[in-house]
Design a protein around this motif. Structure first.
Motif, short mmCIF file in Angstrom:
data_model
loop_
_atom_site.label_atom_id
_atom_site.label_comp_id
_atom_site.label_asym_id
_atom_site.label_seq_id
_atom_site.Cartn_x
_atom_site.Cartn_y
_atom_site.Cartn_z
N SER A 1 7.71 3.53 -6.65
CA SER A 1 7.13 4.19 -7.82
C SER A 1 7.05 5.70 -7.58
O SER A 1 6.64 6.14 -6.51
N ASP A 2 7.45 6.47 -8.60
CA ASP A 2 7.33 7.93 -8.51
C ASP A 2 5.86 8.34 -8.38
O ASP A 2 5.54 9.36 -7.79
N ILE A 3 4.99 7.54 -8.96
CA ILE A 3 3.58 7.91 -9.05
C ILE A 3 2.83 7.69 -7.74
O ILE A 3 2.11 8.55 -7.27
N ASP A 4 2.99 6.50 -7.14
CA ASP A 4 2.21 6.22 -5.94
C ASP A 4 3.03 5.69 -4.77
O ASP A 4 2.45 5.35 -3.72
N GLY A 5 4.35 5.61 -4.92
CA GLY A 5 5.19 5.18 -3.80
C GLY A 5 5.13 3.70 -3.50
O GLY A 5 5.71 3.24 -2.52
N HIS A 6 4.42 2.93 -4.32
CA HIS A 6 4.38 1.49 -4.08
C HIS A 6 5.74 0.89 -4.43
O HIS A 6 6.44 1.37 -5.31
N MET B 1 13.09 2.42 3.10
CA MET B 1 13.79 3.12 4.18
C MET B 1 14.79 2.18 4.84
O MET B 1 15.89 2.55 5.19
N GLN C 1 0.83 -1.22 0.00
CA GLN C 1 0.00 0.00 0.00
C GLN C 1 0.86 1.25 0.00
O GLN C 1 0.35 2.36 0.23
N GLY C 2 2.17 1.09 -0.20
CA GLY C 2 3.02 2.27 -0.29
C GLY C 2 3.40 2.88 1.04
O GLY C 2 3.52 4.09 1.16
N HIS C 3 3.63 2.04 2.06
CA HIS C 3 4.08 2.57 3.35
C HIS C 3 5.54 3.05 3.28
O HIS C 3 5.97 3.82 4.13
N THR C 4 6.30 2.53 2.36
CA THR C 4 7.70 2.92 2.05
C THR C 4 8.74 2.48 3.08
O THR C 4 9.91 2.85 2.98
N LEU C 5 8.35 1.70 4.06
CA LEU C 5 9.31 1.30 5.10
C LEU C 5 10.40 0.39 4.56
O LEU C 5 11.53 0.40 5.05
#
Lengths: 463, 63
Positions: free
Chosen positions: B27-32, B18, B11-15
């Protein structure tokens, strides 16, 4: 005793086959706020999914495993808020629900289900992705710098009023495509509407302020419709939701969600983190010294420990059994992100802040398809404010007598005021008003609020 | 060790990015997230496990 010992008592006469553990907990009460850790620990061991008899009755999910298993079931849970009762008449994400007035906008796409909810997010993600947010970093730095410059010579600051209320608010305005200076119109009602208890005599005054702020938003939606300027509002106006553009009311609801989510939550997190750092000067010094290695883990730990949005409501939309609990269509349910974040089966020493915590699988931005769409903005803004404070006010001491926590932490766990003193330092740039004006020019000239699909460049702070 | 991100769960938490920036890209678009390559270098295995453990949606598959 919190938990009904006779927990075999049935929820309703018709539910004789359901064994339900009952609790009675008003989330807006002092008890919830003050005994939070004890209650969380008790619920985790005895009733990770309980039936809370308060506010009309609703499921209260506090166990981490149960929360994980339930929150991601978009087939079972509905976020629908249907005040006009044209769908299923569900009540959205607030428990108890706010006053229901026909024709009023709902809480944007957070109170919708797919496919509409997905269409909104697809339209807005390119404004809010990590890459999109990174473009704003020079602006976030400048607003933070200017806010601190306003107080740096005096040696006194209120971290809420003079910093944490300002930076997220100005940035949110900029990203929406609204005038940056209008942050003041929305600031007070955004915070007061979440910390005022639903039964408070003050609630109508807060409601009135909210209406005035909403009128300002509605006017800007019209202006942007007539004379387009880049930003989230433009993205909403031009989005396609189930094959048609959203109505003015739906745009208004979505912008209200973005303002509410953008303003109060990051303020809450920043205030609590600064209060903790003041109380733990050794850890503050360590964070400052090892910023590059601790920055991310410390941020996630503050998010876990001080979970700003403590939970969200849902409605069960189909009968289902999850983790041995049988849910029925129409029942209300609360996902306690904050309590699940303190579950010792997932987090060792859960009631202590460890700045270097590893494997910090917190759910402070929610879980599943409704994950906070502004999480990347929140992180960037929070880290910027903390870093500037550590650099420029390294010896700050918060005044516990002046610190004012929210009366109710039933929706957001935040602070109204957090005064502090520190060794004064020199100003390094222009004041806040002048800086906001300059950032407005930069936003307009560089079209910063375009989505990443249109404009990839980082903001340039040319004079 | 191999790694994959389940696109239906992410869901694009981005952890993950990190925790292990060399293993995951957003993804640049939605961070997934997605894995940069399926093969995890030997010296990155600990980080891969840590990223999998940290993912709020448990979307990272190690195999």
């Amino acid at each position: 005793m919190t938990i009904d010992d006779a927990h075999t008592e049935n929820l309703a006469a018709a539910d004789t086959d359901r064994l339900i553990k009952k609790i009675q907990l008003n989330r807006h009460s002092d008890r919830y706020r003050e005994d939070f850790e004890e209650l969380a620990t008790e619920f985790h061991s005895k009733c990770p999914v309980a039936w809370n008899t308060e506010h009309g009755g609703y499921w209260f999910v506090s166990g981490n495993k149960e929360l994980f298993d339930i929150a991601r079931r978009a087939d079972v849970l509905s976020n629908e808020n249907d005040p006009d009762e044209v769908k299923r008449g569900y009540w959205g994400i607030s428990i108890p629900p706010p006053q229901r007035r026909p024709g009023q906008p709902i809480g944007g796409f957070l109170e919708m289900d797919p496919p509409e909810q997905r269409h909104y997010r697809q339209a807005l993600n390119p404004y809010l992705s990590p890459a999109a947010v990174a473009r704003w970093q020079p602006v976030i730095d400048e607003i933070t710098r200017a806010s601190i410059d306003e107080t740096i010579e005096s040696g006194r600051i209120d971290f809420v009023d003079d910093l944490a209320n300002i930076v997220p608010a100005v940035l949110t305005m900029a990203m929406l495509g609204m005038p940056l200076a209008d942050w003041v119109v929305h600031c007070e009602p955004s915070h007061a509407s979440v910390y005022t208890r639903p039964d408070s005599p003050d609630i109508m005054r807060v409601f009135q302020q909210m209406m005035e702020a909403r009128a300002n938003t509605a006017a800007w939606i019209q202006k942007i419709r007539e004379s387009p300027r880049p930003g989230l509002i433009d993205g909403l106006i031009n989005s396609e939701i189930n094959g048609a553009p959203p109505s003015d009311n739906d745009v208004l609801g979505a912008v209200g969600l973005l303002i509410g989510g953008g303003f109060d939550t990051t303020t809450a997190l920043t205030a609590h983190a600064l209060e903790w750092l003041s109380e733990n000067p050794g850890e503050r010094e360590r964070l400052s010294r090892e910023w590059d290695t601790l920055r991310d883990s410390a941020t996630e730990e503050f998010l876990r420990f001080y979970t700003p949005a403590v939970g969200d409501g849902r409605t069960i939309q189909i009968d289902a059994e999850i983790d041995g609990v049988r849910f029925k269509e129409g029942e209300r349910l609360w996902l306690s992100w904050a309590m699940a974040n303190r579950d010792e089966t997932v987090f060792e020493d859960p009631h202590t802040v460890h700045l270097d915590r590893k494997g910090n699988r917190h759910s402070s931005f929610g879980l599943g398809i409704h994950r906070c769409i502004g999480s990347n903005v929140a992180r960037a803004t929070f880290k910027t404010m903390i870093r500037h404070v550590l650099n420029r006010m390294p010896d700050f001491v918060c005044d516990p007598d002046g610190a004012v926590h929210y009366d109710s932490t039933g929706v957001i766990n935040g602070m109204k005021h957090l005064p502090a003193t520190f060794t004064p330092g020199p100003r390094i740039g222009a004041g806040l008003d002048e800086t906001i004006e300059r950032m407005q020019t930069i936003c307009d000239e560089q079209r910063l609020a375009e989505p990443i699909t249109v404009h990839k460049g980082r903001a340039e702070l040319i004079d | 060790m191999k790694v994959r991100v389940d696109p239906d769960s992410c869901q694009g938490h981005t952890l993950c990015a990190m925790t292990a920036p060399d293993l995951f890209e957003l993804s640049d678009i939605d961070g997934h997230a997605s894995a940069v390559t399926e093969d995890v270098p030997a010296d990155q295995e600990t980080l891969a496990k840590e990223a999998a453990r940290t993912c709020p949606e448990q979307a990272i598959i190690l195999f």
